[in-house]
Structures are given as C-alpha cells and as structure tokens.
Design an enzyme around this catalytic site. Structure first.
Site, PDB file in Angstrom:
ATOM      1  N   CYS A 132       7.975   1.522   5.167  1.00  0.00           N
ATOM      2  CA  CYS A 132       6.845   1.474   6.100  1.00  0.00           C
ATOM      3  C   CYS A 132       6.654   2.776   6.881  1.00  0.00           C
ATOM      4  CB  CYS A 132       7.007   0.300   7.067  1.00  0.00           C
ATOM      5  SG  CYS A 132       6.808  -1.309   6.276  1.00  0.00           S
ATOM      6  N   THR A 187       0.865  -1.190   0.000  1.00  0.00           N
ATOM      7  CA  THR A 187       0.000   0.000   0.000  1.00  0.00           C
ATOM      8  C   THR A 187       0.896   1.233   0.000  1.00  0.00           C
ATOM      9  OG1 THR A 187      -0.139  -0.147   2.424  1.00  0.00           O
ATOM     10  CG2 THR A 187      -1.942  -1.114   1.160  1.00  0.00           C
ATOM     11  N   LYS A 244       5.855   6.326   4.933  1.00  0.00           N
ATOM     12  CA  LYS A 244       4.588   6.389   4.190  1.00  0.00           C
ATOM     13  C   LYS A 244       3.406   6.078   5.115  1.00  0.00           C
ATOM     14  CE  LYS A 244       3.612   1.753   3.334  1.00  0.00           C
ATOM     15  NZ  LYS A 244       2.322   1.024   3.467  1.00  0.00           N
ATOM     16  N   ASN A 256       3.400   2.073  14.298  1.00  0.00           N
ATOM     17  CA  ASN A 256       4.426   2.741  13.505  1.00  0.00           C
ATOM     18  C   ASN A 256       4.528   4.224  13.840  1.00  0.00           C
ATOM     19  OD1 ASN A 256       5.264   0.440  12.264  1.00  0.00           O
ATOM     20  ND2 ASN A 256       4.340   0.852  10.283  1.00  0.00           N
ATOM     21  N   PHE A 288      14.555   1.976  20.175  1.00  0.00           N
ATOM     22  CA  PHE A 288      14.189   3.042  19.239  1.00  0.00           C
ATOM     23  C   PHE A 288      14.542   4.419  19.810  1.00  0.00           C
ATOM     24  CE2 PHE A 288      12.143  -0.351  17.135  1.00  0.00           C
ATOM     25  CZ  PHE A 288      11.902   0.045  15.839  1.00  0.00           C
ATOM     26  N   GLU A 305       0.336  -7.285   9.915  1.00  0.00           N
ATOM     27  CA  GLU A 305       1.665  -7.884  10.121  1.00  0.00           C
ATOM     28  C   GLU A 305       2.550  -6.905  10.875  1.00  0.00           C
ATOM     29  OE1 GLU A 305       4.597  -6.796   8.632  1.00  0.00           O
ATOM     30  OE2 GLU A 305       3.778  -5.258   7.308  1.00  0.00           O
TER      31      GLU A 305
END
Length: 439
Positions: free
Chosen positions: A266, A88, A269, A214, A255, A154
């Site tokens: 990923c 996507t 976007k 995300n 992170f 996922e």
C-alpha cells in the site's frame, strides 16, 4: 430491507470484507475470475495470513451466509450492493496506478445488471477514477443509471483487518445521490449505531482521503527516519528523541518509531501513484515532498546493509548473516516490497551467506527468493552466524533470550533494524548491539 452483498475480487480486501460482512448478518457472495482461489475459499482455506480471519470465514461458510463463485451473471442476479475489492498495483516501470482490474470488473459485471443496484468501490484509486467508472457502469448496464456507483475507501491494517472491518474508526462515503447514501447508511447501520463517525462527500474527496492518509503516515515514518540520519551523524539517540516528541499531543507517538522504514502493498505504491496523478492534474509541485519521503525510506535499507557490513568487518565475503523477518510487518505473510527481504537480497548479492527465518511469511519468501537459505526457527537460522539482523518486529523475535541465541552464533553481533530490542539487556549478554539512529 435486508440487502444481499457481493464482493468482486477475493484477494486480501475482498476475502476479509466478505467474511466480516457475513459475520454482521448479511448474505454475501464473493466473485473472482480465479477459479482455484474461489475453490480454496469455498473450502474454508484462506490463501492469506490474517489473525482471526480463518475462523470468521469458516463460521460463515458453515452457517450458509457466505459462499463464492466465478460467475458474474450469478453475482449480478444475487446482489443488491456490489463491493469492488480489486487491487491497483503500481504500473511496471512507472509511478502510476494500474486500475485495469477495476475496469475489467465493471465490464464483466455491468452487462448483467438488469435491476437497480449500488456498486461500491473500495479500492485505492487515482482521483477521477470513480466518475469515469460511474459513466462506464451506466453505459454498459441494461438498467442504465439504475446501477449507481458510490466510493467507500477501505482503511484496513494488515494484522488488524477483522477488527478494522467490524469496528472501523471512520466511514468515508463518496456518493452522487441521496439514495446511495441511504442504502449505505442501512448497510453500515450496526457500525453507525456504535458511534462510528461517517463523512458523506463527493467522489473526488472520497478518493483522496485514502491516498492522503497514506501519504501522511508515510511522511511521519520518513520524518523520524530522517531524524535518525541526523542522530547517527551527531551521535544522538533517535529512540529518546522520538519518545520526547511523542508526549506532544500535536505530534503523537504513532508511526513515529524509527527503523527500517515502510514497505508492503500500500504505502510505497500509493504515494507514488499520488505523485503521478498530481502531475497529470497539473498539481505536481504540491507533492514534490513525497519524492523525498520515498527516498528517505529507501535510504534506510541501504543504511542497514552498511551497518551489517561494518559489523561483518567491512565485507560480506565468507560471512554468514541471519535475517530475522521476511514479511514487511509483523502479523502478516505479505512480502510485497518487504524492507527485510530487500536487505537480505542485497547482502546475498554482495557475497554474504544469508539465512532467513519468518514465523509466517517463510514460504512466500522462499518462493520469491529461492536463492536465499531458510531456517525453520530463529535459533536454526542463527546457527554459526557472524551477524544477526532483526528486520521484522515479530513478538517472537523481541522475546528472544540473548544468552540462548548467543550459544548458537559464531559471534555475538546484532543490528536491530526496528529498534525493538532492549539495547542494555543485549549488551549485558555480551552482544555488540547496533541500531538505526542510535549510538
């Protein structure tokens, strides 16, 4: 019941899931419209780099549990559960996600669905997509509502995708019926027996989980990089700041590594598509902070170019610059929105002679940016360099010996874009060492 599975789409997600579900004992059929890709996979040739995946692919091709086809009719006849593993991407010129590959897959598969089955969405999509696709599926399938949709996002990390598929940290399942839940509990039985947490929810929540995850990770990365900007202005050390923060278990160290920021196919976007969808829903104010997250991330690339230019003496004209890294992260050949390549291209556009080396992503980078030069090793790429930039933290670069590298460069100047090197070791070897967010 021993369910047979199809994987609709055999890109990164589809190829990985195909091989790994076969490894768990399922009969699996991968389907794709790209005949060349299908031929390569059927021959055991993986078109992507992912540690450990080639062996799993070839083992399950050999034992007969895995094969590939271009026929949707064959896939419909074969499968009890059809996994949708389509990309996507960001729409050209706007923030929103392009879900046309998912629509095309439903339109190609549904007319052949003549017996009860479950279609399982794995892709990252704007909230609301699953219900729309469920309606389309029931409308186009001869079996009607007997072809049911569920959504199962996922959470694969490139470089760890085999482990993440076989041993996931959680399973999120958006369903519209108890029957769909029962089928998927049976499909994922081996994982549930290991104690993997499962969250059963509705379509919208399942869709939001992935983009929310995300968005949170991107925010955490950009937070520490915003602190790096303040550290640079105040002559503080962001590495020590990050270390001190990491001991707070409410924050944690994952992170929270300052550096060049995130890229890949990923995070960038997905946060943009999340903002776009929130705007369509009238909730755009809830996500305005993500614009700054995105802006901080992009500023790190500009700052890296500035640091390199400083070490080059104020101009890249006549300067040879070595860029170590082309992939957006180590253990991957993915160069989509790669910060490393973005920096390399900007320096080249400003007159620098740029030579790139990456242990895995080299050919992808060469195809995308033939205007850059490429070395076949770190030492070859660094020959006669005035400035060396470490932009992807491959272990091979972290392990470089500063004395050995120092024998091939023109001047010992390095910018550590990932804060991956030991500054004192490099300075002791006579290198002018700089890093983002550090004195």
């Amino acid at each position: 019941m021993a369910y047979r599975l199809t994987m609709v789409g055999t890109g990164y997600l589809g190829a990985t899931t195909s091989a790994c579900m076969a490894e768990l004992g399922f009969e699996v059929l991968g389907v794709d419209v790209d005949a060349e890709k299908i031929a390569r996979l059927q021959a055991g040739d993986l078109p992507i780099y992912e540690p450990g995946l080639q062996e799993v692919l070839r083992r399950n091709l050999a034992n007969g549990r895995l094969r590939f086809t271009t026929s949707y009719e064959e896939a419909a006849a074969f499968g009890d559960v059809h996994f949708l593993c389509l990309g996507t991407p960001q729409k050209p010129g706007e923030y929103g996600a392009d879900v046309s590959y998912l629509d095309a897959a439903i339109e190609s598969l549904a007319p052949h669905l003549k017996r009860e089955c479950l279609v399982l969405g794995k892709s990252t999509v704007p909230v609301g997509t699953a219900q729309r696709l469920a309606d389309k599926l029931a409308r186009l399938a001869p079996i009607g509502s007997g072809a049911e949709l569920a959504w199962n996002p996922e959470f694969l990390r490139e470089g760890f995708a085999v482990k993440d598929t076989l041993y996931p940290d959680r399973i999120v399942l958006g369903v519209a019926s108890d029957k769909a839940e029962k089928v998927m509990r049976e499909v994922y039985a081996s994982m549930l027996e290991m104690g993997t947490p499962i969250v059963i929810t509705d379509y919208p929540t399942a869709e939001l989980v992935k983009v929310a995850a995300n968005a949170f990770l991107a925010t955490k990365i950009s937070f520490i990089n915003a602190m790096a900007e303040v550290c640079e202005a105040s002559h503080a050390d962001v590495k020590q700041l990050s270390l001190a923060l990491s001991f707070d278990d409410r924050i944690g160290g994952k992170f929270l590594n300052p550096g060049l920021g995130f890229g890949g196919g990923c995070l960038p976007k997905d946060i943009r598509a999340f903002m776009a969808r929130a705007g369509e829903l009238g909730a755009d104010q809830a996500l305005t902070f993500l614009r700054e997250v995105d802006a901080i991330n992009m500023r790190r690339r500009a700052r890296m170019v500035d640091l390199a230019r400083e070490l080059a003496g104020g101009s890249f004209r006549g300067c040879t610059v070595t860029v170590l890294g082309a992939a957006f992260k180590p253990n991957s050949d993915d160069i989509r929105d790669s910060p490393a390549l973005d920096v390399a291209v900007k320096i080249s556009e400003q007159g620098g002679r740029v030579t790139v080396y990456d242990p895995v992503a080299q050919e992808n980078a060469r195809r995308a940016h033939p205007e850059l030069s490429y070395g076949e090793s770190a030492l070859e790429a660094a020959r006669d360099a005035h400035v060396v930039l470490l932009l992807t933290e491959w272990q091979e670069f972290i392990d470089l010996d500063p004395d050995t590298l120092g024998t091939v460069v023109a001047t010992r100047k390095i910018v550590d874009g990932r804060n991956a090197l030991d500054a004192e070791t490099w300075r002791a070897s006579g290198w002018h060492y700089r890093a983002l967010g550090r004195p």
